[in-house]
Write a protein that holds these residues in place. Structure first.
Motif, PDB file in Angstrom:
ATOM      1  N   TYR A 231       0.810  -1.230   0.000  1.00  0.00           N
ATOM      2  CA  TYR A 231       0.000   0.000   0.000  1.00  0.00           C
ATOM      3  C   TYR A 231       0.841   1.276   0.000  1.00  0.00           C
ATOM      4  N   THR A 243      -5.460   1.363  -4.054  1.00  0.00           N
ATOM      5  CA  THR A 243      -5.857   1.555  -2.643  1.00  0.00           C
ATOM      6  C   THR A 243      -7.006   0.589  -2.331  1.00  0.00           C
ATOM      7  N   SER A 244      -7.614   0.743  -1.159  1.00  0.00           N
ATOM      8  CA  SER A 244      -8.591  -0.274  -0.731  1.00  0.00           C
ATOM      9  C   SER A 244      -9.972  -0.143  -1.369  1.00  0.00           C
ATOM     10  N   ASN A 245     -10.337   1.046  -1.829  1.00  0.00           N
ATOM     11  CA  ASN A 245     -11.691   1.337  -2.342  1.00  0.00           C
ATOM     12  C   ASN A 245     -12.766   1.145  -1.271  1.00  0.00           C
ATOM     13  N   LEU A 246     -12.404   1.356  -0.038  1.00  0.00           N
ATOM     14  CA  LEU A 246     -13.372   1.099   1.035  1.00  0.00           C
ATOM     15  C   LEU A 246     -14.114   2.347   1.510  1.00  0.00           C
ATOM     16  N   SER A 247     -13.691   3.534   1.043  1.00  0.00           N
ATOM     17  CA  SER A 247     -14.252   4.756   1.641  1.00  0.00           C
ATOM     18  C   SER A 247     -15.781   4.820   1.546  1.00  0.00           C
ATOM     19  N   TRP A 282      -1.524   2.284   6.015  1.00  0.00           N
ATOM     20  CA  TRP A 282      -2.973   2.193   5.795  1.00  0.00           C
ATOM     21  C   TRP A 282      -3.749   2.498   7.090  1.00  0.00           C
ATOM     22  N   GLU A 285      -4.171   6.064   7.677  1.00  0.00           N
ATOM     23  CA  GLU A 285      -5.260   6.711   6.907  1.00  0.00           C
ATOM     24  C   GLU A 285      -6.586   6.587   7.652  1.00  0.00           C
ATOM     25  N   ASN A 351      -7.139   9.617  -4.086  1.00  0.00           N
ATOM     26  CA  ASN A 351      -6.744  10.645  -3.123  1.00  0.00           C
ATOM     27  C   ASN A 351      -5.707  11.609  -3.691  1.00  0.00           C
ATOM     28  N   ARG A 354      -7.371  14.070  -5.766  1.00  0.00           N
ATOM     29  CA  ARG A 354      -8.203  15.017  -4.996  1.00  0.00           C
ATOM     30  C   ARG A 354      -7.307  16.156  -4.507  1.00  0.00           C
ATOM     31  N   ASP A 382     -18.275   8.641  -2.104  1.00  0.00           N
ATOM     32  CA  ASP A 382     -17.918   8.464  -0.686  1.00  0.00           C
ATOM     33  C   ASP A 382     -18.050   9.760   0.097  1.00  0.00           C
ATOM     34  N   ASP A 384     -18.251  12.507   2.472  1.00  0.00           N
ATOM     35  CA  ASP A 384     -18.407  12.523   3.921  1.00  0.00           C
ATOM     36  C   ASP A 384     -18.005  13.928   4.363  1.00  0.00           C
ATOM     37  N   ASN A 388     -14.289  15.355   3.685  1.00  0.00           N
ATOM     38  CA  ASN A 388     -14.268  16.263   2.532  1.00  0.00           C
ATOM     39  C   ASN A 388     -13.820  17.651   2.965  1.00  0.00           C
TER      40      ASN A 388
END
Ligand SMILES: Cc1cc2nc3c(=O)[nH]c(=O)nc-3n(C[C@H](O)[C@H](O)[C@H](O)COP(=O)(O)OP(=O)(O)OC[C@H]3O[C@@H](n4cnc5c(N)ncnc54)[C@H](O)[C@@H]3O)c2cc1C
Length: 482
Positions: A231, A243-247, A282, A285, A351, A354, A382, A384, A388
């Motif tokens: 990672y 990345t994990s794509n979990l957000s 990770w 994060e 990220n 962004r 995602d 938030d 954000n």
């Protein structure tokens, strides 16, 4: 013990390791479940094709199916929760409504009203921590003020965890508990939602990430079995799945933060050196996520105002043309344009991008970060509020532990470094398919379908530094408390 309880799903769309769901099981003989599509939120969404609605719908369908397998049903309602929740609780003769806590201002006010209405009817309302591992009061400085710098926050956060890591990270066995429970028979008289179309939205067939807790589990497994080990080295590269794509799953609670942290933490403890470092990065994060949540809990005004008083009331440019060029991926900077087009098409953006597009808006274009924050809020799958706002105020140099105002991302260098073959750029700007990568990065190409750069980065950077130097209020106090 209550004879009947109602569990209200919100940002916790899963059955496993769900804190308040566990309490409902523990404290009630008979259970019912509800999700309310909140008209106050939905009325503000202009895009009737909003991808988040599809994601939520898929997540709800997953919950519904799994609950039905256990003999339970889920009430799917549309309206104002302040009215709908007390009405349903009353109809069901529930004695208590259970939910997991939400820290956004709107949600806090809504919950207060729901509680007041419930209490008028002698129904209790109990809320619990679930979305994060530590709430604001659990990680404060020795003087009981909130941390506003990440590194000491992280140190205190970890110290806290280590005092009782078993306790903080252990899963609530809510799923197993449900198997032993009784469910209140469904009331046929309740008007239920059957589809998104019924509330004026369309299901979006092009969603890349699938909603639902089963999908979240799969995404997490794939990441933890492989990609977490590299990672730190790969996360900034613009390759799919770096990345994990979990957000988005964490945003809607399709997966438990305790599970994510616990699994990665145990993995870290069993590895050494480089592998350990990758996992640690990770975990860090996830702690950033908690940090920004704690900032939102402490300073509710940050959505609208700069955290640092010296940065308040800067005379940002008002230029609709520049703003539209940025929004529509027409700045002439391929890396910026690809990212902005990806956001519109998919609701996603890595990220690193962004950070680059946010820096470009606030520094190269000198446009107000609030426009960027609002655009991301409209499009990010995602989205938030806490993360954000944290990201935007970081990039604009106005926030807690933000990047210094003179640090300005160079789009050319970023593009060369993180998308060397311009593969990512070409995915979202097919007009550039036949252009060589080095010409894309250096912008030494001319094609009719693609705009010329709207600013010169070198000059824009100089102007931005002068702008901040000239307009910062040096004597303002360091921070503003809400
Ligand atoms: C301007 C800007 C706006 C952002 N807006 C959001 C937003 O609305 N919602 C959101 O979840 N994240 C936001 N982020 C943070 C970050 O970009 C995303 O969390 C990340 O891209 C999600 O991808 P992932 O799940 O693969 O993350 P991974 O890299 O795998 O990270 C794991 C998890 O850690 C959390 N995380 C990672 N980076 C950050 C960060 N910088 N701040 C807070 N949490 C983080 C997320 O929950 C993420 O899922 C923003 C960042 C910036 C610079």
């Amino acid at each position: 013990m209550y004879s009947k309880g109602l569990f209200w799903f919100r940002r916790d769309l899963r059955l496993e390791d769900n804190a308040a769901l566990y309490s409902t099981c523990k404290n009630c003989a008979e259970l019912s479940f509800v999700f309310v599509f909140d008209e106050n939120i939905l009325n503000k969404l202009i895009n009737k094709n909003d991808k988040r609605l599809t994601f939520i719908w898929q997540s709800i369908c997953c919950l519904k199916t799994e609950l039905e397998k256990k003999g339970a049903s889920l009430y799917l309602l549309y309206g104002d929760p302040v009215i709908e929740i007390p009405k349903l609780a009353k109809n069901l003769k529930a004695e208590c409504v259970f939910a997991n806590r939400d820290y956004e201002k709107y949600a806090l006010e809504r919950d207060e009203k729901v509680q007041a209405h419930l209490n008028e009817n002698e129904i209790n309302f109990l809320s619990q921590k679930d979305q994060i591992i530590f709430e604001l009061p659990e990680v404060l400085k020795p003087d009981r003020k909130p941390y506003i710098v990440f590194t000491p926050y992280k140190k205190a956060w970890l110290k806290n965890l280590l005092t009782r890591s078993e306790f903080y990270l252990t899963a609530y066995p809510s799923q197993d508990y449900l198997n032993k429970k009784q469910f209140t028979p469904k009331l046929a008289s309740i008007n239920q939602l059957q589809s998104l179309e019924q509330i004026g939205f369309q299901e979006n067939k092009n969603l890349i990430l699938q909603g639902g807790f089963l999908s979240a589990e799969k995404t997490f497994e794939q990441f933890i079995e492989q990609r977490i080990f590299s990672y730190k080295e790969t996360r900034d590269f613009l390759e799919p799945n770096s990345t994990s794509n979990l957000s988005v799953h964490l945003r809607f609670g399709n997966i438990s933060i305790r599970k994510c942290f616990r699994t990665a933490w145990n993995l870290m403890l069993s590895h050494k050196l480089i592998i350990k470092e990758n996992i640690e990065t990770w975990l860090s994060e996830l702690i950033w996520r908690e940090f920004y949540s704690s900032i939102l809990q402490a300073f509710s005004g940050i959505e609208k105002q700069e955290f640092k008083t010296e940065y308040q009331n800067l005379p940002w440019k008002k230029d609709e043309k520049l703003l539209q060029a940025w929004i529509n991926g027409q700045t002439g900077y391929p890396i910026i344009d690809a990212a902005m087009r990806q956001l519109k098409a998919t609701g996603q953006m890595p990220n690193r991008l962004r950070m680059i597009v946010a820096s470009f808006l606030c520094k190269d274009l000198l446009l107000d970060w609030r426009f960027g924050q609002a655009h991301f809020a409209n499009y990010l799958l995602d989205f938030d509020l806490a993360s954000n706002n944290g990201g935007w105020q970081w990039a604009a140099s106005t926030g807690v532990d933000a990047v210094p105002y003179f640090r300005i991302f160079n789009p050319t260098l970023q593009s060369e470094k993180f998308d060397p073959k311009a593969k990512y750029i070409k995915t979202y700007i097919p007009e550039l398919n036949n252009i060589e990568a080095k010409d894309i990065h250096n912008m030494t190409f001319l094609i009719p379908d693609y705009p010329a750069p709207i600013v010169n980065h070198k000059e824009a950077k100089q102007k931005a530094i002068e702008f901040f130097k000239m307009h910062l209020k040096p004597n303002a106090s360091e921070i503003r408390l809400a």
